[in-house]
Write a protein that holds these residues in place. Structure first.
Motif, PDB file in Angstrom:
ATOM      1  N   UNK A  59       0.832  -1.207   0.000  1.00 13.83           N
ATOM      2  CA  UNK A  59       0.000   0.000   0.000  1.00 13.83           C
ATOM      3  C   UNK A  59       0.865   1.255   0.000  1.00 13.83           C
ATOM      4  N   UNK A  60       1.947   1.232   0.767  1.00 15.80           N
ATOM      5  CA  UNK A  60       2.864   2.366   0.769  1.00 15.80           C
ATOM      6  C   UNK A  60       3.475   2.570  -0.614  1.00 15.80           C
ATOM      7  N   UNK A  61       3.867   1.499  -1.273  1.00 16.92           N
ATOM      8  CA  UNK A  61       4.439   1.609  -2.619  1.00 16.92           C
ATOM      9  C   UNK A  61       3.424   2.153  -3.610  1.00 16.92           C
ATOM     10  N   UNK A  62       2.161   1.758  -3.475  1.00 20.01           N
ATOM     11  CA  UNK A  62       1.125   2.267  -4.373  1.00 20.01           C
ATOM     12  C   UNK A  62       0.913   3.770  -4.171  1.00 20.01           C
ATOM     13  N   UNK A  63       0.900   4.201  -2.919  1.00 19.71           N
ATOM     14  CA  UNK A  63       0.760   5.633  -2.653  1.00 19.71           C
ATOM     15  C   UNK A  63       1.973   6.391  -3.190  1.00 19.71           C
ATOM     16  N   UNK A  64       3.168   5.809  -3.030  1.00 18.21           N
ATOM     17  CA  UNK A  64       4.370   6.445  -3.576  1.00 18.21           C
ATOM     18  C   UNK A  64       4.277   6.574  -5.095  1.00 18.21           C
ATOM     19  N   UNK A  65       3.721   5.566  -5.748  1.00 18.73           N
ATOM     20  CA  UNK A  65       3.558   5.629  -7.198  1.00 18.73           C
ATOM     21  C   UNK A  65       2.602   6.754  -7.595  1.00 18.73           C
ATOM     22  N   UNK A  66       1.517   6.896  -6.848  1.00 21.42           N
ATOM     23  CA  UNK A  66       0.586   8.003  -7.105  1.00 21.42           C
ATOM     24  C   UNK A  66       1.284   9.341  -6.904  1.00 21.42           C
ATOM     25  N   UNK A  67       2.084   9.446  -5.831  1.00 20.88           N
ATOM     26  CA  UNK A  67       2.804  10.694  -5.549  1.00 20.88           C
ATOM     27  C   UNK A  67       3.730  11.062  -6.707  1.00 20.88           C
ATOM     28  N   UNK A  68       4.414  10.076  -7.265  1.00 25.20           N
ATOM     29  CA  UNK A  68       5.392  10.343  -8.310  1.00 25.20           C
ATOM     30  C   UNK A  68       4.760  10.897  -9.578  1.00 25.20           C
ATOM     31  N   UNK A  69       3.529  10.486  -9.875  1.00 27.89           N
ATOM     32  CA  UNK A  69       2.886  10.957 -11.107  1.00 27.89           C
ATOM     33  C   UNK A  69       1.836  12.036 -10.832  1.00 27.89           C
ATOM     34  N   UNK A  70       1.708  12.460  -9.582  1.00 23.98           N
ATOM     35  CA  UNK A  70       0.679  13.427  -9.201  1.00 23.98           C
ATOM     36  C   UNK A  70       0.966  14.801  -9.802  1.00 23.98           C
TER      37      UNK A  70
END
Length: 496
Positions: free
Chosen positions: A38-49
């Motif tokens: 879940x942390x990695x998924x949120x990090x992925x969203x952050x990177x493309x936000x």
């Protein structure tokens, strides 16, 4: 993507309950693995936000849910919610690692905390008031069972007090949401639409009553003075991971509600009530620090610092409602500081509560007078607790300074009288230095004898939280770059 982030922990919780063949050891690692994913998924969203425009959310998903009242499963993120979702996943992962050695019904506990993680992420992603309320109430239920099932001391009474206080606040919150729905034309619970409509502008009495109901519900959850009395016993009797989640994540549901719901949807009423909110914030800052200073119980001391630190957030959002010519930038800085403080308090106080759990595990007491000289027997604990204490009191180079500097820079520029709250920082410094002296310095005595230092799981749970605080303190730009555009939008909405 957002739905996967929100419901992945819930699916894992259901699997843990539905597949009893999973042993306790497997359940512990399932919790760690799901929290890490879940942390990695949120990090992925952050990177493309990319910051969405005014009145919009990124990664939006909408599905009709209760069409008769125009309520939908509507989720999305912006610079207010994304940092809190990231903080939530970090805190839950730290708790999962910390609990790896716990032998008390680990499968059930893992399922319950995974449920709480879904509820927390769902609330920060919610863009519909009924969806927000659903997650808000479910968080109360989940934490009640954490305290009652895994706590210590008078845990039943503390759990009941927590539930009744916060559930009463949620009823007031629901009344406010219904008031917004009735006033909207067309009637809707959609948060984006309500922020666009501001349906109670021009109705000062009705707007004031609806805002009062919403503020009551959010103030109990935050908690602010005088609605804070459920907090110290709940923290004292909760397990370490329960206190970390309660302080690190659940308290932010109240302060997040201020910037997501109350300010943009009721701007006229917020401006009218701004000075009241500022006064409540100042009182919470000073009172929380003074009462924490008087404590001889380590965990109650940390609990009262949460009243103090959430008071800074309340002070900042109140100052953002004091609209004067040329004040927009200062008010935006205050809101940015408020969101940064939510993130900073979440990671730092979670670390402090986990370390308080280590103290309880080794000695069976939180009494500061029972310790001394722990720096000699537990140097890793002493080092990390000192870092957490300095981060909490706002030492430059750590996240607390970034947050508090912006809060006071923005608030004092708008309302110079808010400088009175600076005394809270001084008192917080005194109480943490006092705790450090009593726990870690002097001759080894009492409960400090034979005290074991941090084990690997405890070290890997606490150290990354404090490393993140240091990273934000030294390199705040990645966080502030996400928060600042959203803070500017909130200030523009309040100033309409």
């Amino acid at each position: 993507m957002l739905s996967l982030i929100v419901f992945l922990p819930l699916l894992a919780a259901v699997a843990l309950v539905a597949v009893p063949r999973l042993g306790d050891g497997a359940a512990r690692w399932v919790w760690v693995a799901v929290a890490a994913v879940d942390l990695l998924l949120v990090a992925a969203v952050w990177l493309v936000y990319e910051p969405p425009g005014p009145g919009r959310l990124a990664f939006e998903e909408r599905v009709p849910w209760i069409p008769g009242v125009d309520s939908s499963y509507h989720v999305g993120v912006d610079g207010l919610s994304l940092p809190l979702m990231a903080m939530t996943t970090v805190v839950f992962l730290a708790c999962a690692v910390f609990a790896l050695r716990d032998e008390d019904r680990p499968r059930t506990r893992a399922a319950l905390f995974l449920f709480l993680q879904s509820v927390s992420l769902g609330l920060f992603a919610a863009a519909d008031l009924i969806l927000f309320f659903l997650f808000f109430d479910l968080s109360i239920v989940g934490m009640y069972f954490v305290i009652a099932g895994w706590g210590h001391g008078d845990r039943g009474r503390s759990a009941m007090k927590f539930f009744l206080y916060t559930f009463l606040g949620s009823l007031a919150l629901l009344a406010g949401f219904i008031g917004l729905y009735v006033a909207a034309e067309p009637h809707t619970f959609d948060m984006v639409e309500l922020a666009r409509q501001t349906p109670l502008d021009g109705s000062p009495t009705a707007g004031g009553l609806v805002l009062a109901a919403i503020l009551l519900g959010l103030a109990v959850k935050t908690p602010t003075v005088p609605f804070h009395t459920w907090l110290p016993p709940a923290h004292t009797d909760a397990p370490a991971v329960g206190s970390a989640v309660l302080a690190g994540v659940l308290l932010k549901m109240g302060t997040y509600g201020f910037v997501r719901i109350a300010m943009p949807m009721l701007p006229e009423a917020w401006r009218a009530w701004a000075w009241v909110v500022v006064v409540v914030g100042v009182v919470s800052v000073v009172y929380g620090a003074l009462v924490a200073l008087a404590q001889t119980d380590l965990k109650r001391m940390i609990a009262y610092t949460s009243v103090n630190h959430m008071g800074y957030v309340v002070l900042a959002v109140g100052a953002a409602g004091i609209v004067a010519e040329g004040s927009e930038q200062a008010r935006s800085v205050a809101v940015t500081g408020a969101v940064t403080q939510m993130v900073s308090h979440g990671i730092v106080t979670a670390a402090l509560f986990l370390m308080a759990g280590v103290v309880w595990d080794r000695a069976g007491t939180y009494n500061l007078g029972s310790f001394g000289g722990l720096a000699g027997t537990a140097p890793r604990l002493a080092t990390l607790f000192a870092v957490g204490a300095f981060a909490s009191l706002g030492l430059p180079g750590l996240s607390g300074f970034i947050a508090e500097f912006q809060i006071f820079a923005g608030s004092i520029a708008v309302a110079p009288v808010t400088a009175v709250a600076l005394v809270g920082i001084l008192i917080t410094a005194a109480l943490f230095l006092r705790a450090l002296q009593r726990l870690f310095t002097g001759p080894t005595r009492g409960a400090s004898r034979g005290f074991g230092d941090l084990r690997p799981a405890e070290l890997w749970a606490v150290a990354p939280l404090l490393a993140l605080s240091l990273l934000i303190g030294v390199l705040p730009r990645p966080l502030l770059g996400v928060v600042e555009p959203a803070a500017e939008v909130v200030v523009q909405l309040v100033g309409r």
